[in-house]
Design an enzyme around this catalytic site. Structure first.
Site, short mmCIF file in Angstrom:
data_model
loop_
_atom_site.label_atom_id
_atom_site.label_comp_id
_atom_site.label_asym_id
_atom_site.label_seq_id
_atom_site.Cartn_x
_atom_site.Cartn_y
_atom_site.Cartn_z
N GLY A 151 -4.32 -2.80 5.81
CA GLY A 151 -3.57 -3.94 5.26
C GLY A 151 -4.13 -5.29 5.69
N ARG A 152 -4.42 -5.43 6.99
CA ARG A 152 -4.88 -6.74 7.49
C ARG A 152 -6.32 -7.04 7.12
NH1 ARG A 152 -3.62 -3.01 11.10
NH2 ARG A 152 -5.13 -2.27 12.63
N HIS A 155 -0.08 -33.63 19.17
CA HIS A 155 1.16 -34.33 19.54
C HIS A 155 2.27 -33.34 19.83
CE1 HIS A 155 -0.76 -38.10 18.43
NE2 HIS A 155 -1.33 -37.38 17.47
N GLU A 181 -2.62 -7.03 15.53
CA GLU A 181 -2.32 -5.68 15.04
C GLU A 181 -3.55 -4.79 15.26
OE1 GLU A 181 0.76 -4.84 11.70
OE2 GLU A 181 -1.18 -4.52 10.75
N GLU A 203 11.20 -4.34 3.37
CA GLU A 203 11.28 -5.74 2.95
C GLU A 203 10.77 -5.91 1.52
OE1 GLU A 203 9.99 -4.53 5.69
OE2 GLU A 203 10.39 -5.79 7.44
N LYS A 242 0.84 -1.20 0.00
CA LYS A 242 0.00 0.00 0.00
C LYS A 242 0.88 1.26 0.00
CE LYS A 242 -3.68 1.83 2.93
NZ LYS A 242 -4.51 1.49 4.08
N LYS A 277 10.06 -0.03 12.32
CA LYS A 277 10.37 0.25 10.90
C LYS A 277 11.42 1.35 10.81
CE LYS A 277 6.13 -0.87 8.34
NZ LYS A 277 5.03 -0.31 7.55
O1 F6P Z 1 3.55 -4.60 9.46
C1 F6P Z 1 3.05 -3.32 9.51
C2 F6P Z 1 2.30 -2.97 8.30
O2 F6P Z 1 2.11 -1.60 8.36
C3 F6P Z 1 0.97 -3.71 8.14
O3 F6P Z 1 -0.10 -3.07 8.70
C4 F6P Z 1 0.85 -3.83 6.66
O4 F6P Z 1 -0.05 -4.83 6.33
C5 F6P Z 1 2.28 -4.13 6.29
O5 F6P Z 1 3.05 -3.31 7.15
C6 F6P Z 1 2.65 -3.90 4.86
O6 F6P Z 1 2.52 -2.56 4.49
P1 F6P Z 1 2.56 -2.14 2.97
O7 F6P Z 1 1.39 -2.81 2.28
O8 F6P Z 1 2.44 -0.66 2.98
O9 F6P Z 1 3.86 -2.60 2.40
#
Ligand code: F6P
Length: 548
Positions: free
Chosen positions: A281-282, A398, A367, A217, A211, A512
């Site tokens: 996002g979630r 188990h 979250e 990452e 987003k 972050k």
């Molecule tokens: O992990 C934190 C977060 O802000 C989540 O809420 C989100 O889903 C994720 O990072 C990824 O964010 P983006 O879609 O902006 O890369």
């Protein structure tokens, strides 16, 4: 409409629950089950599921008390405010419109102009996703050397990864298998190396889902994907031009605001799919973040998934609190967290295709509700959130079930299973399916009722350990959608009672920021560490000394 939080402790229903908590001390599930009607009174039908709450630590008349709590806490008003498009994510000044992603016609009638527009925009993106997927799956969109796309690699993290990966692993077996999906999220280089192992660059397509189009990452993996692609195509003599290749092999899912960044990366404007600011996002698995799913599973499966979500939305919005399994499950979670002091909550799917569900629910629940201040910024004076964890049954039996049966912690658990296997089975396989279902049923009984009286202490399972059974007919795109919507709304209802904002996530921002700062130091051996704390300094120095 202003929605100021009230301290749930000051609600009359809370006081009644406190009294009830006192009065049930000494009662246990074995005693409660002397009422032959108990299970009937505490079972609910939600779409294709039956939800059995009878193995929970409640009197059988408690749904009405829970309904009082839900009503007094303002769940109905807040749910209406959400679908009217009010900015219920108040810290970020945003509407929360994930239910619009699967809205029926007319959903936004009565809503403001901006909500109507949101619905139209969502439809527009979905149509683009479907027509893009049809062109890819039908072979109209091709890669270098006129190759068809065989694999789509989703690059994303958090909500841009967990939902799609969970849905893909749940439904992959239902697809025609013409297009595989893979997922890469971690910045660990091994992650990318493994994700593309054995793939032919000429038939691989990447979706960069972010987003913010700024997550370290995801951007690192996207750059790595570009490098891998260009090198691989070059080695095969298929590289006509870098810009051409990147344009052909990449799509992006990001906010409109960040579309320019995606284009700078090399994504063609027609391959950029919008993620809206009003979708967290979630809560985004059924948004453009599902592009890799539409490509790999096909639009029809995705559409059935949306229908399942929609069916449970309708149930949630139209069922009275007392009969609403979602509200009841949410209030039960509050009951355990705030009255029993339960800190964790186990999720136990008895279905291998749902092996990723606990990971997905960890982000959705923690979250969202891992918050220490209420909507007005005041520190809360009760426990919020729960630590979600879990694993697939029977394997988990188990492993950590020992602690569930005989440990010292109270752990409410959701057991999830389906009567039918998703695959056609022969007679012998049917028997295995029956064993799986039997384990699902037997474990909840063992937790509730424990061992026979007179059992030696070390062998004794005391019982009275709560669980909820969520029993579906068959795992499918539709029933998976139902399940996802159930949990989304459970999280929402708990957040309302606790008076917190379930839709922001400032807690992850500090990490972050710091990772960027530390990276600046780590990557410059010998840089000045006088400003950092002694532990950070020592770790960085150790790294400089021992990295090869
Ligand atoms: O992990 C934190 C977060 O802000 C989540 O809420 C989100 O889903 C994720 O990072 C990824 O964010 P983006 O879609 O902006 O890369």
């Amino acid at each position: 409409m202003t929605l100021s939080p009230q301290n749930p402790r000051h609600l009359p229903a809370w006081e009644k629950l406190e009294q009830r908590f006192e009065s049930i001390k000494g009662k246990d599930l074995a005693t409660w089950f002397q009422d032959p009607q108990r299970t009937e009174k505490l079972s609910f039908a939600v779409g294709d599921f039956t939800v059995d709450l009878s193995k929970n630590l409640i009197d059988s008349d408690m749904p009405s008390l829970f309904a009082e709590l839900a009503t007094q806490a303002g769940i109905p008003e807040r749910a209406s405010a959400m679908v009217r498009g009010e900015a219920i994510n108040s810290t970020e000044g945003r509407a929360v419109l994930h239910t619009f992603l699967r809205a029926p016609e007319g959903m936004a009638s009565g809503a403001g102009e901006s909500a109507q527009k949101a619905l139209e925009d969502i439809r527009g993106v979905l149509e683009r996703m479907y027509s893009f997927a049809k062109a890819v799956r039908g072979g109209k969109i091709r890669m270098e050397g006129a190759r068809r796309i065989k694999t789509v690699v989703n690059i994303g993290i958090g909500g841009s990864d967990l939902g799609p990966e969970m849905v893909y692993s749940a439904l992959q077996s239902r697809s025609d298998g013409s297009l595989q999906a893979r997922f890469v999220s971690n910045v660990d280089p091994s992650s990318f190396i493994e994700a593309v192992k054995g793939l032919d660059p000429a038939s691989t397509f990447f979706v960069v889902a972010s987003k913010s189009f700024g997550t370290q990452e995801t951007l690192s993996n996207a750059q790595e994907a570009k490098r891998w692609l260009l090198k691989g195509l070059g080695e095969k003599g298929l590289l006509e031009g870098e810009k051409e290749a990147v344009g052909r092999h990449f799509a992006a899912v990001c906010s409109a605001e960040k579309a320019g960044k995606a284009e700078e990366f090399g994504v063609r404007p027609e391959n950029v799919f919008e993620m809206f600011p009003f979708i967290g996002g979630r809560y985004s698995v059924d948004s453009a973040v599902g592009l890799c799913l539409v490509l790999s599973l096909g639009p029809d499966i995705f559409e059935r998934f949306l229908e399942g979500l929609r069916a449970v939305d309708e149930y949630f919005f139209s069922t009275s609190a007392e009969e609403n399994a979602i509200i009841q499950m949410a209030m039960l979670n509050v009951w355990y967290a705030d009255f029993f002091g339960a800190e964790t909550h186990a999720v136990l799917p008895y279905n291998d295709y749902l092996r990723k569900l606990p990971d997905y629910l960890q982000q959705l629940t923690m979250e969202s509700n891992g918050k220490r201040v209420d909507l007005s910024g005041r520190q809360v004076d009760l426990a919020t959130g729960e630590i979600y964890w879990g694993g697939v049954g029977t394997n988990s039996q188990h492993s950590f079930f020992q602690l569930l049966h005989q440990g010292t912690h109270l752990i409410p658990a959701d057991f999830i299973a389906f009567a039918n296997n998703s695959n056609p089975l022969d007679k012998e396989e049917e028997e295995m399916q029956e064993k799986l279902v039997s384990n699902f049923i037997a474990q909840t009984a063992a937790l509730a009722f424990g061992t026979e009286p007179g059992t030696a202490e070390e062998k004794r399972c005391p019982g009275n350990r709560p669980s909820t059974s969520i029993f579906g007919r068959t795992l499918s795109a539709y029933t998976l959608g139902e399940l996802v919507a159930m949990y989304e709304h459970i999280v929402f209802c708990q957040g309302v009672v606790w008076g917190i904002n379930s839709f922001d996530q400032f807690g992850v921002e500090l990490g972050k920021k710091l990772s960027q700062k530390v990276f600046g130091l780590v990557s410059q051996a010998g840089s000045d560490l006088s400003e950092v704390d002694p532990s950070t300094r020592r770790l960085i120095e150790w790294y400089w000394e021992y990295r090869s």
